[in-house]
Design a protein around this motif. Structure first.
Motif, PDB file in Angstrom:
ATOM      1  N   ASP A 119      11.672  -1.231   5.097  1.00  0.00           N
ATOM      2  CA  ASP A 119      10.712  -2.316   5.024  1.00  0.00           C
ATOM      3  C   ASP A 119      10.216  -2.657   6.433  1.00  0.00           C
ATOM      4  OD1 ASP A 119       9.180  -4.318   3.995  1.00  0.00           O
ATOM      5  OD2 ASP A 119      10.838  -5.574   3.318  1.00  0.00           O
ATOM      6  N   ILE A 120       9.152  -3.425   6.502  1.00  0.00           N
ATOM      7  CA  ILE A 120       8.617  -3.897   7.780  1.00  0.00           C
ATOM      8  C   ILE A 120       8.737  -5.416   7.827  1.00  0.00           C
ATOM      9  CG2 ILE A 120       6.557  -4.103   9.231  1.00  0.00           C
ATOM     10  CD1 ILE A 120       5.633  -1.433   8.163  1.00  0.00           C
ATOM     11  N   LYS A 121       9.443  -5.905   8.823  1.00  0.00           N
ATOM     12  CA  LYS A 121       9.647  -7.339   8.950  1.00  0.00           C
ATOM     13  C   LYS A 121       8.449  -7.999   9.618  1.00  0.00           C
ATOM     14  CE  LYS A 121      14.702  -7.072   9.242  1.00  0.00           C
ATOM     15  NZ  LYS A 121      15.893  -7.419  10.047  1.00  0.00           N
ATOM     16  N   ALA A 122       8.323  -9.297   9.388  1.00  0.00           N
ATOM     17  CA  ALA A 122       7.287 -10.070  10.056  1.00  0.00           C
ATOM     18  C   ALA A 122       7.580 -10.126  11.554  1.00  0.00           C
ATOM     19  CB  ALA A 122       7.233 -11.487   9.483  1.00  0.00           C
ATOM     20  N   ALA A 332      -8.282  -6.932  -1.070  1.00  0.00           N
ATOM     21  CA  ALA A 332      -8.636  -6.205   0.146  1.00  0.00           C
ATOM     22  C   ALA A 332      -8.587  -7.122   1.366  1.00  0.00           C
ATOM     23  CB  ALA A 332     -10.019  -5.576   0.002  1.00  0.00           C
ATOM     24  N   GLN A 333      -9.039  -8.385   1.201  1.00  0.00           N
ATOM     25  CA  GLN A 333      -8.977  -9.347   2.298  1.00  0.00           C
ATOM     26  C   GLN A 333      -7.526  -9.639   2.679  1.00  0.00           C
ATOM     27  OE1 GLN A 333     -11.445 -11.569   4.280  1.00  0.00           O
ATOM     28  NE2 GLN A 333      -9.466 -11.157   5.243  1.00  0.00           N
ATOM     29  N   VAL A 334      -6.691  -9.858   1.668  1.00  0.00           N
ATOM     30  CA  VAL A 334      -5.279 -10.127   1.921  1.00  0.00           C
ATOM     31  C   VAL A 334      -4.652  -8.971   2.687  1.00  0.00           C
ATOM     32  CG1 VAL A 334      -3.039 -10.611   0.863  1.00  0.00           C
ATOM     33  CG2 VAL A 334      -5.125 -11.560  -0.154  1.00  0.00           C
ATOM     34  N   LEU A 335      -4.990  -7.744   2.297  1.00  0.00           N
ATOM     35  CA  LEU A 335      -4.411  -6.570   2.946  1.00  0.00           C
ATOM     36  C   LEU A 335      -4.913  -6.397   4.378  1.00  0.00           C
ATOM     37  CD1 LEU A 335      -4.400  -4.008   0.006  1.00  0.00           C
ATOM     38  CD2 LEU A 335      -2.478  -5.306   0.938  1.00  0.00           C
ATOM     39  N   ARG A 336      -6.163  -6.785   4.651  1.00  0.00           N
ATOM     40  CA  ARG A 336      -6.649  -6.727   6.033  1.00  0.00           C
ATOM     41  C   ARG A 336      -5.861  -7.700   6.914  1.00  0.00           C
ATOM     42  NH1 ARG A 336     -11.726  -6.276   3.463  1.00  0.00           N
ATOM     43  NH2 ARG A 336     -12.211  -8.484   3.812  1.00  0.00           N
ATOM     44  N   ASP A 337      -5.611  -8.891   6.384  1.00  0.00           N
ATOM     45  CA  ASP A 337      -4.802  -9.859   7.140  1.00  0.00           C
ATOM     46  C   ASP A 337      -3.385  -9.344   7.336  1.00  0.00           C
ATOM     47  OD1 ASP A 337      -6.974 -11.576   7.262  1.00  0.00           O
ATOM     48  OD2 ASP A 337      -6.323 -12.795   5.560  1.00  0.00           O
ATOM     49  N   ALA A 338      -2.825  -8.751   6.278  1.00  0.00           N
ATOM     50  CA  ALA A 338      -1.467  -8.206   6.373  1.00  0.00           C
ATOM     51  C   ALA A 338      -1.402  -7.067   7.380  1.00  0.00           C
ATOM     52  CB  ALA A 338      -1.002  -7.734   5.001  1.00  0.00           C
ATOM     53  N   ARG A 363       4.501 -16.435   6.169  1.00  0.00           N
ATOM     54  CA  ARG A 363       4.274 -15.273   7.025  1.00  0.00           C
ATOM     55  C   ARG A 363       5.585 -14.727   7.588  1.00  0.00           C
ATOM     56  NH1 ARG A 363      -1.295 -14.970   9.152  1.00  0.00           N
ATOM     57  NH2 ARG A 363      -0.583 -14.555  11.269  1.00  0.00           N
ATOM     58  N   THR A 364       6.707 -15.386   7.254  1.00  0.00           N
ATOM     59  CA  THR A 364       8.015 -14.846   7.608  1.00  0.00           C
ATOM     60  C   THR A 364       8.484 -13.806   6.597  1.00  0.00           C
ATOM     61  OG1 THR A 364       9.039 -16.707   6.440  1.00  0.00           O
ATOM     62  CG2 THR A 364       8.766 -16.918   8.836  1.00  0.00           C
ATOM     63  N   ALA A 365       7.785 -13.682   5.470  1.00  0.00           N
ATOM     64  CA  ALA A 365       8.164 -12.696   4.454  1.00  0.00           C
ATOM     65  C   ALA A 365       8.032 -11.290   5.010  1.00  0.00           C
ATOM     66  CB  ALA A 365       7.285 -12.858   3.219  1.00  0.00           C
ATOM     67  N   THR A 366       8.866 -10.391   4.528  1.00  0.00           N
ATOM     68  CA  THR A 366       8.697  -8.990   4.903  1.00  0.00           C
ATOM     69  C   THR A 366       7.480  -8.438   4.181  1.00  0.00           C
ATOM     70  OG1 THR A 366      10.020  -8.065   3.096  1.00  0.00           O
ATOM     71  CG2 THR A 366      11.206  -8.771   5.097  1.00  0.00           C
ATOM     72  N   LEU A 367       7.007  -7.291   4.636  1.00  0.00           N
ATOM     73  CA  LEU A 367       5.832  -6.688   4.018  1.00  0.00           C
ATOM     74  C   LEU A 367       6.085  -6.368   2.548  1.00  0.00           C
ATOM     75  CD1 LEU A 367       3.006  -5.494   4.099  1.00  0.00           C
ATOM     76  CD2 LEU A 367       3.991  -3.385   5.026  1.00  0.00           C
ATOM     77  N   LEU A 383       4.553   2.523   0.675  1.00  0.00           N
ATOM     78  CA  LEU A 383       4.689   2.311   2.113  1.00  0.00           C
ATOM     79  C   LEU A 383       5.500   3.444   2.717  1.00  0.00           C
ATOM     80  CD1 LEU A 383       4.267   0.496   4.597  1.00  0.00           C
ATOM     81  CD2 LEU A 383       6.384  -0.703   3.966  1.00  0.00           C
ATOM     82  N   GLU A 384       4.879   4.180   3.637  1.00  0.00           N
ATOM     83  CA  GLU A 384       5.524   5.276   4.346  1.00  0.00           C
ATOM     84  C   GLU A 384       5.378   5.023   5.837  1.00  0.00           C
ATOM     85  OE1 GLU A 384       4.760   9.082   1.516  1.00  0.00           O
ATOM     86  OE2 GLU A 384       2.945   8.100   2.301  1.00  0.00           O
TER      87      GLU A 384
END
Length: 392
Positions: A119-122, A332-338, A363-367, A383-384
């Motif tokens: 996973d990717i952490k914030a 798509a907007q949410v993913l651009r911010d992420a 925004r502390t949530a992991t990806l 996710l790779e």
């Protein structure tokens, strides 16, 4: 503590008749209940709201609920809306304003994990750098608390909380420019300019400014997203101007005196958004000029007129307060911010989904935790490494 009382409050919540005081009571009661009991109450309320008119099968309802209940940290999710809105209507009412908890029970064995490796952490650190007038780049965190860097007659200080402060000590014979760059995958960083104005920079944002303002103007340049709290000039007549610059669009200018406003102008966004929270702002773009008042947002793109709307200002500046917050924004907007927050690349295996999302996620949530929420809209991910593929 009465389970009947919790059930009654949940019924009022799903019918939009729950007052603020009753919501507060409900949250308190939920925290005091053992997980198995709370699970039974939530499921009962879920099934009660899931009427045939919503066109949601029992199986789909159970899958959505299971996705939600696998969460440890409380998350407030309002709802996810498909182009076929009926598909998730049952999820909407129950989740408004409720903290979701992890319960006993295991995920479905057939559920494919999002992350193939890890996973990717914030982001937990500031990665901002300051480019000095001589071109030298200084990592902001490399400056010890209260340590000074001199730029002409101006001291550059980093406070204990990480904020960068410019303190003019005398007159400058020439204009010296510095640039504060907050890259992708970095926590929000903040700066106090020489006139006392404060600016917060979201991930993927840069701000260019003089180390000391002089003459009859205060002008800075921004690319990305920044929140400004502009200090009133000494004689209240020196305007503060923000040149908004992206490679995709012509530059535009925002002029204010003393005010609070947010600018979102990333290169990968189709438009620029200027949102006013306090004071008055003049927006000038391609021979158009428009003054907005608090609560209004000016949106514009190349070759188009400036449009004015009244979004939730709390949602607009939620990034500064540690939240992803949306009202009917596209996935798509949410993913651009992420992508900017987690420093990832997003690619689409097929068409860009037309789904929209409404809700708040820390925004502390992991990806992966964020993506699990988005998957309730039936958009799936893989996710790779730092490459996120949207599968449908």
């Amino acid at each position: 503590m009465s389970i009947d009382r919790i059930t009654a409050l949940l019924e009022k919540l799903t019918s939009n008749t729950c007052t603020w005081q009753e919501k507060k009571e409900l949250f308190t009661l939920i925290e005091s209940v053992d997980d198995p009991q709370l699970k039974a109450v939530l499921e009962a309320a879920w099934l009660q709201y899931n009427q045939p008119v919503h066109n949601l099968s029992d199986y789909s309802s159970r899958v959505i609920l299971d996705n939600i209940l696998q969460r440890k940290q409380p998350i407030r999710v309002l709802f996810i809306q498909k182009w076929r809105a009926a598909a998730v209507a049952a999820a909407a009412a129950l989740l408004i304003g409720i903290s979701i908890y992890k319960f006993t029970g295991t995920p479905s064995a057939t559920k494919e994990p999002i992350a193939s490796v890890s996973d990717i952490k914030a982001p937990v650190t500031h990665k901002a750098t300051i480019t000095l007038s001589n071109g030298q780049q200084v990592p902001a965190d490399s400056i010890s608390a209260h340590q000074l860097v001199m730029q002409g007659q101006t001291k550059v200080v980093r406070l204990a909380n990480g904020e960068i402060v410019y303190q003019p000590q005398g007159q400058h014979d020439e204009i010296l420019l510095n640039t504060l760059t907050n890259p992708k995958g970095s926590q929000v960083t903040s700066i106090t300019l020489s006139d006392g104005s404060r600016v917060w920079l979201n991930a993927g944002t840069s701000l260019t400014y003089p180390v000391a303002f002089s003459g009859r103007e205060r002008k800075v340049t921004v690319s990305g997203e920044a929140y400004f709290e502009v200090a009133a000039a000494g004689d209240h007549k020196i305007p503060f101007s923000v040149n908004i610059k992206t490679n995709q669009r012509d530059s535009s200018l925002v002029t204010v005196l003393g005010t609070h406003f947010n600018i979102k102008a990333y290169e990968d966004e189709a438009d620029t958004r200027v949102t006013l929270l306090q004071g008055s702002v003049q927006v000038d773009h391609q021979q158009q000029g428009l003054r907005i008042v608090p609560g209004q947002q000016a949106t514009y793109a190349d070759g188009q007129k400036i449009n004015v709307s009244t979004p939730s200002t709390d949602d607009v500046v939620a990034w500064k307060e540690g939240l992803f917050a949306y009202q009917n924004n596209s996935i798509a907007q949410v993913l651009r911010d992420a992508a900017r927050w987690y420093d990832i690349d997003v690619v689409y295996a097929g068409k860009v989904p037309g789904d929209t999302f409404t809700g708040e996620i820390p925004r502390t949530a992991t990806l992966t935790e964020l993506l699990q929420i988005l998957q309730m809209s039936r958009v799936h991910f893989r996710l790779e490494g730092r490459r996120l593929t949207v599968l449908n």
